[in-house]
Design a protein around this motif. Structure first.
Motif, PDB file in Angstrom:
ATOM      1  N   GLN A 143      22.879  96.144  60.610  1.00 30.00           N
ATOM      2  CA  GLN A 143      22.766  97.015  61.761  1.00 30.00           C
ATOM      3  C   GLN A 143      22.550  98.466  61.341  1.00 30.00           C
ATOM      4  O   GLN A 143      21.920  99.230  62.045  1.00 30.00           O
ATOM      5  N   SER A 144      23.092  98.865  60.172  1.00 32.70           N
ATOM      6  CA  SER A 144      22.982 100.250  59.739  1.00 32.70           C
ATOM      7  C   SER A 144      21.650 100.551  59.076  1.00 32.70           C
ATOM      8  O   SER A 144      21.357 101.709  58.795  1.00 32.70           O
ATOM      9  N   CYS A 145      20.832  99.512  58.777  1.00 34.05           N
ATOM     10  CA  CYS A 145      19.541  99.748  58.124  1.00 34.05           C
ATOM     11  C   CYS A 145      18.635 100.606  59.000  1.00 34.05           C
ATOM     12  O   CYS A 145      18.032 101.563  58.544  1.00 34.05           O
ATOM     13  N   PHE A 146      18.516 100.234  60.270  1.00 39.22           N
ATOM     14  CA  PHE A 146      17.689 100.972  61.214  1.00 39.22           C
ATOM     15  C   PHE A 146      18.541 101.262  62.451  1.00 39.22           C
ATOM     16  O   PHE A 146      18.475 100.542  63.440  1.00 39.22           O
ATOM     17  N   SER A 147      19.341 102.292  62.373  1.00 42.15           N
ATOM     18  CA  SER A 147      20.208 102.644  63.486  1.00 42.15           C
ATOM     19  C   SER A 147      19.385 103.252  64.619  1.00 42.15           C
ATOM     20  O   SER A 147      18.225 103.677  64.435  1.00 42.15           O
ATOM     21  N   ILE A 194      15.925  92.023  59.837  1.00 42.76           N
ATOM     22  CA  ILE A 194      15.533  92.676  61.070  1.00 42.76           C
ATOM     23  C   ILE A 194      16.635  92.515  62.116  1.00 42.76           C
ATOM     24  O   ILE A 194      17.067  91.395  62.401  1.00 42.76           O
ATOM     25  N   PRO A 195      17.123  93.604  62.690  1.00 41.29           N
ATOM     26  CA  PRO A 195      18.151  93.500  63.731  1.00 41.29           C
ATOM     27  C   PRO A 195      17.556  92.930  65.015  1.00 41.29           C
ATOM     28  O   PRO A 195      16.340  92.900  65.192  1.00 41.29           O
ATOM     29  N   PRO A 196      18.385  92.473  65.922  1.00 43.45           N
ATOM     30  CA  PRO A 196      17.877  91.934  67.181  1.00 43.45           C
ATOM     31  C   PRO A 196      17.212  93.018  68.015  1.00 43.45           C
ATOM     32  O   PRO A 196      17.440  94.209  67.782  1.00 43.45           O
ATOM     33  N   PRO A 197      16.375  92.646  68.980  1.00 42.83           N
ATOM     34  CA  PRO A 197      15.691  93.642  69.826  1.00 42.83           C
ATOM     35  C   PRO A 197      16.684  94.563  70.515  1.00 42.83           C
ATOM     36  O   PRO A 197      17.780  94.150  70.911  1.00 42.83           O
ATOM     37  N   GLY A 198      16.292  95.822  70.657  1.00 45.33           N
ATOM     38  CA  GLY A 198      17.141  96.807  71.306  1.00 45.33           C
ATOM     39  C   GLY A 198      16.362  97.599  72.330  1.00 45.33           C
ATOM     40  O   GLY A 198      15.216  97.279  72.670  1.00 45.33           O
ATOM     41  N   HIS A 240      13.307  99.384  70.482  1.00 43.41           N
ATOM     42  CA  HIS A 240      12.399  98.614  69.646  1.00 43.41           C
ATOM     43  C   HIS A 240      12.396  97.152  70.078  1.00 43.41           C
ATOM     44  O   HIS A 240      13.322  96.683  70.748  1.00 43.41           O
ATOM     45  N   VAL A 241      11.333  96.464  69.690  1.00 44.94           N
ATOM     46  CA  VAL A 241      11.242  95.014  69.883  1.00 44.94           C
ATOM     47  C   VAL A 241      10.840  94.398  68.557  1.00 44.94           C
ATOM     48  O   VAL A 241      10.324  95.085  67.659  1.00 44.94           O
ATOM     49  N   VAL A 242      11.053  93.118  68.397  1.00 45.70           N
ATOM     50  CA  VAL A 242      10.705  92.405  67.176  1.00 45.70           C
ATOM     51  C   VAL A 242       9.405  91.645  67.400  1.00 45.70           C
ATOM     52  O   VAL A 242       9.284  90.887  68.363  1.00 45.70           O
ATOM     53  N   VAL A 243       8.422  91.874  66.532  1.00 48.90           N
ATOM     54  CA  VAL A 243       7.129  91.216  66.636  1.00 48.90           C
ATOM     55  C   VAL A 243       6.758  90.613  65.291  1.00 48.90           C
ATOM     56  O   VAL A 243       7.332  90.960  64.258  1.00 48.90           O
ATOM     57  N   VAL A 290      -1.298  86.155  54.023  1.00 48.36           N
ATOM     58  CA  VAL A 290      -0.991  84.744  53.800  1.00 48.36           C
ATOM     59  C   VAL A 290       0.259  84.304  54.554  1.00 48.36           C
ATOM     60  O   VAL A 290       0.537  83.110  54.654  1.00 48.36           O
ATOM     61  N   SER A 291       1.020  85.238  55.078  1.00 47.07           N
ATOM     62  CA  SER A 291       2.226  84.890  55.821  1.00 47.07           C
ATOM     63  C   SER A 291       2.539  86.005  56.809  1.00 47.07           C
ATOM     64  O   SER A 291       2.053  87.136  56.685  1.00 47.07           O
ATOM     65  N   LEU A 292       3.383  85.661  57.797  1.00 53.98           N
ATOM     66  CA  LEU A 292       3.804  86.616  58.806  1.00 53.98           C
ATOM     67  C   LEU A 292       5.247  87.030  58.566  1.00 53.98           C
ATOM     68  O   LEU A 292       6.060  86.236  58.090  1.00 53.98           O
ATOM     69  N   CYS A 293       5.551  88.265  58.905  1.00 47.36           N
ATOM     70  CA  CYS A 293       6.908  88.785  58.781  1.00 47.36           C
ATOM     71  C   CYS A 293       7.347  89.357  60.121  1.00 47.36           C
ATOM     72  O   CYS A 293       6.516  89.678  60.977  1.00 47.36           O
ATOM     73  N   SER A 294       8.640  89.494  60.283  1.00 42.53           N
ATOM     74  CA  SER A 294       9.196  90.126  61.474  1.00 42.53           C
ATOM     75  C   SER A 294       9.222  91.639  61.264  1.00 42.53           C
ATOM     76  O   SER A 294       9.734  92.129  60.260  1.00 42.53           O
ATOM     77  N   TRP A 295       8.666  92.348  62.213  1.00 44.07           N
ATOM     78  CA  TRP A 295       8.595  93.809  62.163  1.00 44.07           C
ATOM     79  C   TRP A 295       9.278  94.378  63.405  1.00 44.07           C
ATOM     80  O   TRP A 295       9.314  93.752  64.455  1.00 44.07           O
ATOM     81  N   LEU A 296       9.756  95.604  63.276  1.00 47.17           N
ATOM     82  CA  LEU A 296      10.282  96.330  64.419  1.00 47.17           C
ATOM     83  C   LEU A 296       9.169  97.175  65.018  1.00 47.17           C
ATOM     84  O   LEU A 296       8.594  98.026  64.336  1.00 47.17           O
ATOM     85  N   LYS A 297       8.849  96.953  66.266  1.00 50.50           N
ATOM     86  CA  LYS A 297       7.892  97.794  66.982  1.00 50.50           C
ATOM     87  C   LYS A 297       8.671  98.872  67.721  1.00 50.50           C
ATOM     88  O   LYS A 297       9.495  98.579  68.589  1.00 50.50           O
ATOM     89  N   ILE A 298       8.438 100.121  67.338  1.00 52.12           N
ATOM     90  CA  ILE A 298       9.181 101.227  67.930  1.00 52.12           C
ATOM     91  C   ILE A 298       8.572 101.557  69.286  1.00 52.12           C
ATOM     92  O   ILE A 298       7.369 101.828  69.402  1.00 52.12           O
ATOM     93  N   LEU A 299       9.403 101.545  70.320  1.00 52.19           N
ATOM     94  CA  LEU A 299       8.923 101.767  71.688  1.00 52.19           C
ATOM     95  C   LEU A 299       8.876 103.248  72.039  1.00 52.19           C
ATOM     96  O   LEU A 299       7.873 103.735  72.553  1.00 52.19           O
TER      97      LEU A 299
END
Length: 249
Positions: free
Chosen positions: A25-29, A166-170, A173-176, A185-194
Motif C-alpha cells: 500500500q505504501s508503494c504508491f500512496s 499493484i494495489p487495488p483500484p482507488g 487510479h484504476v488497474v488496467v 510478449v506478456s501483459l502486466c497490471s498497471w495503475l492508470k492515474i485518473l
C-alpha cells in the motif's frame, strides 16, 4: 509442542503477510499519486514534428516504470523504421498497436495507438522523451483554406513497479492491463492515474492543396507540356537534318 509450533507458524505468516500488505500500500500512496505531473508539447514545423513528453513525481525508494498510451489520429503517423533506429541510438522505446502504411494519405488511413515507455530505475522523479511524428497528405481543400488542423489528444499515463504489487483500484487510479515491455510478449497490471496533472491536448496545422485551382493548374500543365514537347521535337529535327546533310556531302 506441536499445536504450539503450529500456532506460532500461523502468527509469523500473518505478520509477514500483514507487513507486506502495508508495504504494498505504501508503494504508491494517495499523496504520491497526486504529485504525478505530465506534460506534452509539440516541436518543429512542417510535416515532420516531434512530440515531447515529460513526467514528474515525488521521490520514492523503489523503481518506477511509466507508460504513456498515446492515441493518434489518421492525420499523422510514426515511422517504425525510424523508431527502430532511435532505439539503438538513444534507447527510445515505442510500441505501435498496428502496422502502418507510411505512404498512405490521411483519407485512406486509420487512427492508431502508441505505447511510449518512460521506464526509469532512478528515483529522481523526472523523465523526458522525444518521439518523432509525421503528418500525412490530406485531400485538397475546395473552400480556399490552405491548412488543415490535426488535434492530438492528451495521453494516458500508466505506472507500475517491479518491487511492488499493484494495489487495488482507488479513487485516484484504476488497474488496467498493458504490455509489460517493448517486446509485447506478456501483459502486466498497471495503475492508470485518473487525476493526472497534465498539459494538452496539442494540435498542428498542415498545408494542403487548393482544389479551386484545379482547372488553372491543368491548363498550365498542358501548355507547359506542349511547349516542352515542341522544343524537344524542334531540336531533334534540327540536329537530325544537320547530320543527314553532312553525310550527303
Amino acid at each position: 509442542m506441536q499445536p504450539l509450533y503450529f500456532y506460532y507458524s500461523v502468527a509469523v505468516l500473518y505478520f509477514i503477510h500483514n507487513g507486506s500488505s502495508q508495504e504494498v500500500q505504501s508503494c504508491f500512496s494517495s499523496e504520491w499519486l497526486t504529485s504525478v505531473k505530465m506534460s506534452m508539447k509539440i516541436a518543429k514545423a512542417g510535416f515532420h514534428r516531434e512530440l515531447q513528453y515529460s513526467i514528474q513525481y515525488g521521490k520514492v525508494d523503489h523503481d518506477v516504470k511509466a507508460l504513456s498510451v498515446q492515441k493518434l489520429p489518421s492525420g499523422v503517423y510514426m515511422d517504425e523504421y525510424q523508431l527502430a533506429n532511435l532505439r539503438e541510438d538513444t534507447g527510445l522505446e515505442v510500441l505501435l498497436d498496428s502496422k502502418l502504411d507510411l505512404e498512405a494519405p490521411e483519407y485512406l488511413s486509420t487512427e492508431f495507438t502508441a505505447f511510449i515507455f518512460l521506464s526509469t530505475s532512478e528515483n529522481s522523479g523526472q523523465h523526458a522523451v522525444m518521439v518523432p511524428v509525421h503528418a500525412r497528405y490530406h485531400r485538397p481543400s475546395d473552400t480556399g483554406h490552405l491548412q488543415v488542423k490535426v488535434d492530438i489528444e492528451s495521453p494516458r499515463l500508466l505506472i507500475r513497479s517491479d518491487q511492488c504489487k499493484i494495489p487495488p483500484p482507488g479513487s485516484s487510479h484504476v488497474v488496467v492491463e498493458a504490455p509489460c515491455t517493448l517486446s509485447n510478449v506478456s501483459l502486466c497490471s498497471w495503475l492508470k492515474i485518473l487525476d493526472l496533472q497534465e498539459t494538452g491536448p496539442v494540435s498542428l496545422e498542415i498545408p494542403v492543396g487548393d482544389a479551386t485551382q484545379t482547372v488553372t493548374v491543368c491548363i498550365v500543365t498542358v501548355l507547359v507540356t506542349l511547349l516542352s514537347c515542341s522544343l524537344i521535337l524542334r531540336a531533334m529535327w534540327k540536329h537530325s537534318t544537320y547530320n543527314h546533310s553532312k553525310k550527303t556531302m
